[in-house]
Design a protein around this motif. Structure first.
Motif, short mmCIF file in Angstrom:
data_model
loop_
_atom_site.label_atom_id
_atom_site.label_comp_id
_atom_site.label_asym_id
_atom_site.label_seq_id
_atom_site.Cartn_x
_atom_site.Cartn_y
_atom_site.Cartn_z
N ASP A 157 -7.04 70.78 -4.14
CA ASP A 157 -6.98 70.57 -5.49
C ASP A 157 -5.85 71.35 -6.20
OD1 ASP A 157 -8.17 72.90 -5.03
OD2 ASP A 157 -9.63 72.83 -6.71
N ALA A 158 -4.72 71.38 -5.38
CA ALA A 158 -3.65 72.56 -5.86
C ALA A 158 -3.02 71.91 -7.27
CB ALA A 158 -2.53 72.32 -4.80
N ASP A 159 -3.23 70.72 -7.56
CA ASP A 159 -2.60 70.50 -8.99
C ASP A 159 -3.69 70.35 -10.13
OD1 ASP A 159 -0.17 69.51 -7.43
OD2 ASP A 159 -0.97 67.68 -6.93
N SER A 160 -5.00 70.46 -9.70
CA SER A 160 -5.89 70.33 -10.56
C SER A 160 -6.60 71.63 -10.66
CB SER A 160 -6.81 69.19 -10.53
OG SER A 160 -7.59 69.18 -9.09
N PHE A 161 -6.66 72.57 -10.11
CA PHE A 161 -7.41 73.92 -10.12
C PHE A 161 -7.14 74.37 -11.42
CE2 PHE A 161 -7.89 78.25 -8.71
CZ PHE A 161 -9.39 78.18 -8.69
N VAL A 162 -8.31 74.97 -12.05
CA VAL A 162 -8.02 75.50 -13.34
C VAL A 162 -7.67 76.96 -13.58
CG1 VAL A 162 -9.34 75.76 -15.44
CG2 VAL A 162 -9.49 73.62 -14.32
N PHE A 197 -2.91 79.34 -1.84
CA PHE A 197 -3.84 78.51 -2.80
C PHE A 197 -3.03 78.21 -3.94
CE2 PHE A 197 -6.99 80.54 0.29
CZ PHE A 197 -7.60 79.42 0.81
N ARG A 198 -1.59 78.39 -3.95
CA ARG A 198 -1.06 78.07 -5.19
C ARG A 198 -1.28 78.50 -6.35
NH1 ARG A 198 0.95 77.06 -0.57
NH2 ARG A 198 1.92 75.00 0.04
N LEU A 199 -1.78 79.85 -6.46
CA LEU A 199 -2.20 80.56 -7.70
C LEU A 199 -0.89 80.96 -8.47
CD1 LEU A 199 -5.22 82.50 -6.28
CD2 LEU A 199 -5.36 80.20 -7.42
N GLN A 200 -1.01 81.37 -9.67
CA GLN A 200 0.27 81.86 -10.33
C GLN A 200 0.29 83.35 -10.31
OE1 GLN A 200 -0.33 80.20 -14.23
NE2 GLN A 200 0.35 78.07 -13.49
N GLY A 201 -0.97 83.90 -9.96
CA GLY A 201 -0.93 85.27 -9.86
C GLY A 201 -2.43 85.59 -9.58
N MET A 202 -2.71 87.00 -9.29
CA MET A 202 -4.17 87.61 -9.25
C MET A 202 -4.07 89.02 -9.68
SD MET A 202 -5.22 86.40 -5.29
CE MET A 202 -7.02 86.97 -5.34
N LEU A 211 -13.36 83.12 -1.44
CA LEU A 211 -13.21 83.54 -2.87
C LEU A 211 -12.73 82.20 -3.69
CD1 LEU A 211 -13.36 85.94 -4.74
CD2 LEU A 211 -11.09 86.53 -4.11
N TYR A 212 -11.77 81.74 -3.16
CA TYR A 212 -11.17 80.30 -3.68
C TYR A 212 -12.37 79.37 -3.86
CZ TYR A 212 -8.01 76.60 -4.70
OH TYR A 212 -7.49 75.47 -5.22
N ALA A 213 -13.11 79.00 -3.04
CA ALA A 213 -14.33 78.16 -3.27
C ALA A 213 -15.31 78.58 -4.01
CB ALA A 213 -15.08 78.00 -1.93
N LYS A 214 -15.53 80.16 -4.18
CA LYS A 214 -16.34 80.65 -5.17
C LYS A 214 -15.79 80.54 -6.63
CE LYS A 214 -18.87 83.67 -2.23
NZ LYS A 214 -19.35 85.09 -1.79
N LEU A 215 -14.59 80.55 -6.93
CA LEU A 215 -14.04 80.31 -7.98
C LEU A 215 -13.82 78.78 -8.60
CD1 LEU A 215 -10.83 82.61 -7.54
CD2 LEU A 215 -12.58 83.00 -9.14
N GLY A 216 -14.41 78.28 -7.65
CA GLY A 216 -14.52 76.53 -8.01
C GLY A 216 -13.49 75.48 -7.31
N GLY A 217 -12.81 76.30 -6.47
CA GLY A 217 -11.67 75.57 -5.90
C GLY A 217 -12.20 74.63 -4.66
#
Length: 749
Positions: free
Chosen positions: A335-340, A386-391, A479-485
């Motif tokens: 879901d790299a393009d749709s993850f919120v 995981f193609r995040l903009q930052g943490m 952690l990515y899965a727990k964030l809804g990914g």
């Protein structure tokens, strides 16, 4: 390969018996006691069948002729009794009746310090089971198993007199039901939990009796009680004892050791040789050779399942082979393009004394670990992987306090006020051994989850290790899965039906084991046909009599949500496959499923109710397997490779989910294959399809990049069950949060 299945042959196709009406359990017990030496007594529905051992024995009731094939369950019960009587007549130390077990109690396998208190004895078990069908019939046989029987020898009084701590331990005492075959030392039942000692009496909680003499009790012989009493009794000698215990248990449980013992047993034990008397006019003999499993697709044959393909984009535009981890490095998650949540805020709750280590650890989690030229995971960090903009991390240190749980609770409250999306909680190994309100982990988890914040535990030794890349990789995934990914899904072909997989779990509220005030919670997790976790639910607490209705309501809510989400229309074809792993209440679950399906009149519905369990008697061996390298040794000798499928009949199959490569150490015993069985009331009964789906779902756990030992449809509900039992002990914890804000989160990973 070989099954632990020893074919048996009956001497005749028909045999005689007598029947009298069944009246009560007392009547059945009286008949078995009175006729112990002369008859086998078996309840068959509304009747009691009597089988004399000798011709001409006077017997009450109506004479009946039985057929070995048509009445195979009766014939197999007689074969089981023939084995038991043979062991009894050869003066074996019988330790169980169903299955028939005997123990080599004259030889304690545990030697040296501690052997006077603890016992490990070789135990053989025999269970009559058919392999069916074979050309329309049954291949009757005996499942032969070899294992260990644990025993804590001294009475509770003797342990008390030695100054050993007994408070909180469960104890066993003499069974009220005498079995004429079983030795008294093995015929004990759970009596309760030791609350305190008054003079020479135990005051018990969660008990059958409130007060029992100490000299009539023994501590329940479990691994946990071995450890607790062993540490107290042996002091500095305990570590040596633990190593000897592990080696001792391995010599019993290893696949090659079990296979050698079983073959020796079959070839040399006199009580298994020749014709064994079932009843007048019928004997049974053991063929003497374990059932071979050759390549093929029929019953008793094996085929290797293929590793599934994985999808990293909706629609399958990026489809990759396993392992999926390096492919995510290149392509990003599904879901790299749709993850919120592209810039998540993550709280880190940690012991203040380790601030420097924690800061380094979270920086490595975000930015990656230098590789120094080696092929190691997590080189680019979670943000890029995981193609995040930052943490962004919010560090909250926990100062030493008299109540560690309360200190973590205060830190969790502070973290929640900072509006975080998830939290990491750093804990020592000792912290993780605590349960309920004494646990820093469950205390902080309850606080944060009440605000809709999922929590990931991190062991302090993980922070301090040198090669941290593998651990960071799995933590980032969870952690990515727990964030809804959605990291990846299975790549599946287009189907003509909408398919969902529903995992069903059940939790008993509280930690008591004997309480009559049982309260149950039903757990449901829903997956799409490609293995993607869709949502979870839990019932409210219910008494056993009300549990079916509560579970039905939960299942109905899940299906209503799926209908809205996917826009199912009247006349659509729908397939629902239910997975559950436990044996208790299984008829309750089946009835709830049947009720649900009857309500779905707008759709063409087919369903399968599937039990997926490692709790069974079947074993599979591969004598040609030399295992896998492990340090200076090898692990998994005689263990079949992962992914073997062996049908046992039209509705049951074995699937190996742990091969030599998946064993953790060279002292790990023989792994049990997973038994996949389809309930007879199911309308979808494609065994091969269902068994392969179970295998594929072991590649969908987002707790680790390694395949799991259970399909997620079973492991996820089991994780929820374990966590929920502890979280419900927290003051003011509201379980409704699990079906509201956290419903689509994998908070339990």
């Amino acid at each position: 390969m070989l099954l632990n299945h020893l074919p048996i042959t009956f001497s005749a196709s028909h045999f005689a018996g007598y029947r009298v009406p069944y009246e009560s359990s007392d009547q059945l017990k009286t008949l078995r006691t009175r006729l112990f030496k002369t008859h086998f007594v078996l309840r068959t529905g509304d009747e009691v069948s009597l089988f004399p051992y000798a011709e001409g024995t006077a017997t009450d009731g109506e004479s009946v002729t039985f057929d070995v094939a048509k009445d195979h369950s009766v014939a197999n019960a007689l074969a089981h009794q023939a084995l038991l009587r043979s062991f009894f007549n050869h003066h074996r130390s019988i330790s169980g009746v169903r299955p028939a077990k005997f123990v080599r109690d004259t030889s304690n396998l545990l030697k040296g310090t501690g052997a006077e208190t603890f016992g490990v004895f070789a135990e053989y078990a025999f269970n009559v089971r058919p392999l069916a069908p074979q050309d329309g019939g049954f291949l009757n046989g005996v499942l032969v198993n070899f294992g260990a029987r644990l025993l804590i020898k001294p009475t509770a009084k003797e342990l008390r007199d030695r100054g050993l701590p007994l408070q909180g331990l469960y104890v066993v005492g003499e069974s009220e039901v005498d079995d004429l075959y079983i030795l008294p030392m093995f015929n004990r039942r759970l009596m309760g939990r030791m609350e305190r000692i008054e003079d020479d009496f135990a005051v018990l909680a969660d008990a059958r009796k409130d007060r029992v003499a100490l000299d009539q009790l023994h501590v329940e012989p479990t691994y946990a009680n071995f450890e607790r009493l062993g540490r107290a009794a042996l002091g500095s000698d305990y570590e040596g004892f633990q190593r000897r215990l592990a080696a001792c248990l391995f010599n019993v449980s290893a696949a090659d050791k079990q296979l050698a013992r079983i073959k020796q047993l079959v070839e040399q034990f006199d009580d298994l040789q020749g014709d064994l008397l079932c009843c007048a006019g019928l004997t049974v003999s053991l063929d003497g050779t374990l059932t071979e499993v050759n390549r093929g697709i029929g019953v008793g044959q094996s085929r290797k399942l293929n590793t599934p393909q994985c999808s990293l984009r909706p629609g399958g535009s990026i489809t990759v082979s396993w392992p999926v981890d390096p492919q995510i490095d290149v392509n990003g998650p599904f879901d790299a393009d749709s993850f919120v949540c592209k810039s998540p805020r993550v709280a880190v709750i940690y012991p203040a004394a380790h601030q420097g280590h924690v800061e380094r650890f979270v920086a490595q989690l975000r930015d990656g670990v230098p590789s120094n030229g080696a092929k190691t995971p997590m080189q680019q960090g979670m943000a890029r992987k995981f193609r995040l903009q930052g943490m962004h991390f919010e560090l909250v240190g926990v100062e030493p306090a008299s109540s560690k749980a309360q200190a973590y609770r205060s830190a969790a409250l502070e973290a929640a006020q900072r509006k975080v999306d998830a939290a990491l909680v750093v804990l020592t190994d000792d912290d993780l051994l605590l349960n309920g309100a004494q646990s820093p982990y469950y205390t902080s988890k309850a606080v944060l989850m009440s605000q809709g914040v999922p929590v990931q535990a991190v062991r302090l030794p993980t922070l301090l290790q040198n090669s941290v890349g593998y651990s960071l990789n799995n933590i980032a995934l969870a952690l990515y899965a727990k964030l809804g990914g959605v990291p990846w899904t299975l790549s599946v072909q287009q189907r003509l039906v909408y398919e969902v997989i529903v995992g069903i779990g059940s939790a008993r509220v509280g930690f008591d084991r004997l309480s009559e005030r049982a309260r149950l919670v039903g757990i449901t997790t829903v997956f799409s046909g490609d293995g993607n976790y869709l949502l979870g639910n839990s019932t409210s607490e219910a008494a056993p009599g009300q549990y079916e209705a509560a579970l039905l309501a939960s299942l109905r809510t899940n299906l209503d949500e799926l209908q809205r989400r996917f826009g199912w229309r009247k006349g659509d074809k729908l397939r629902i496959i239910f997975h559950q792993s436990f044996k208790r209440y299984k008829e309750t679950e089946a009835q709830a499923v049947a009720s649900l399906v009857r309500e779905l009149t707008d759709y063409e519905v087919e369903y399968a109710f599937v039990q997926v369990s490692a709790d069974h008697d079947w074993k599979l061996f591969d004598p040609a397997s030399d295992g896998a390298p492990y340090r200076q040794s090898r692990k998994g000798v005689a263990v079949p490779t992962r992914g073997q499928l062996v049908p046992l009949g039209p509705r049951a199959a074995l699937v190996t989910l742990t091969g030599p490569q998946q064993l953790k150490t060279d002292l790990q015993g023989c792994p049990a294959p997973m038994l996949v069985s389809i309930h007879p009331d199911s309308t979808f009964t494609s065994l091969d399809y269902i068994a392969e789906q179970v295998f594929n779902l072991t590649f969908m756990s987002w707790r680790s990049f390694m395949p799991s030992y259970q399909p997620v449809s079973v492991s996820y509900p089991n994780m929820v069950v374990k966590l929920l039992g502890n979280l419900r002990q927290m003051p003011n914890f509201n379980p409704d949060i699990l079906i509201t804000r956290l419903r689509e989160s994998r908070w339990f990973l």
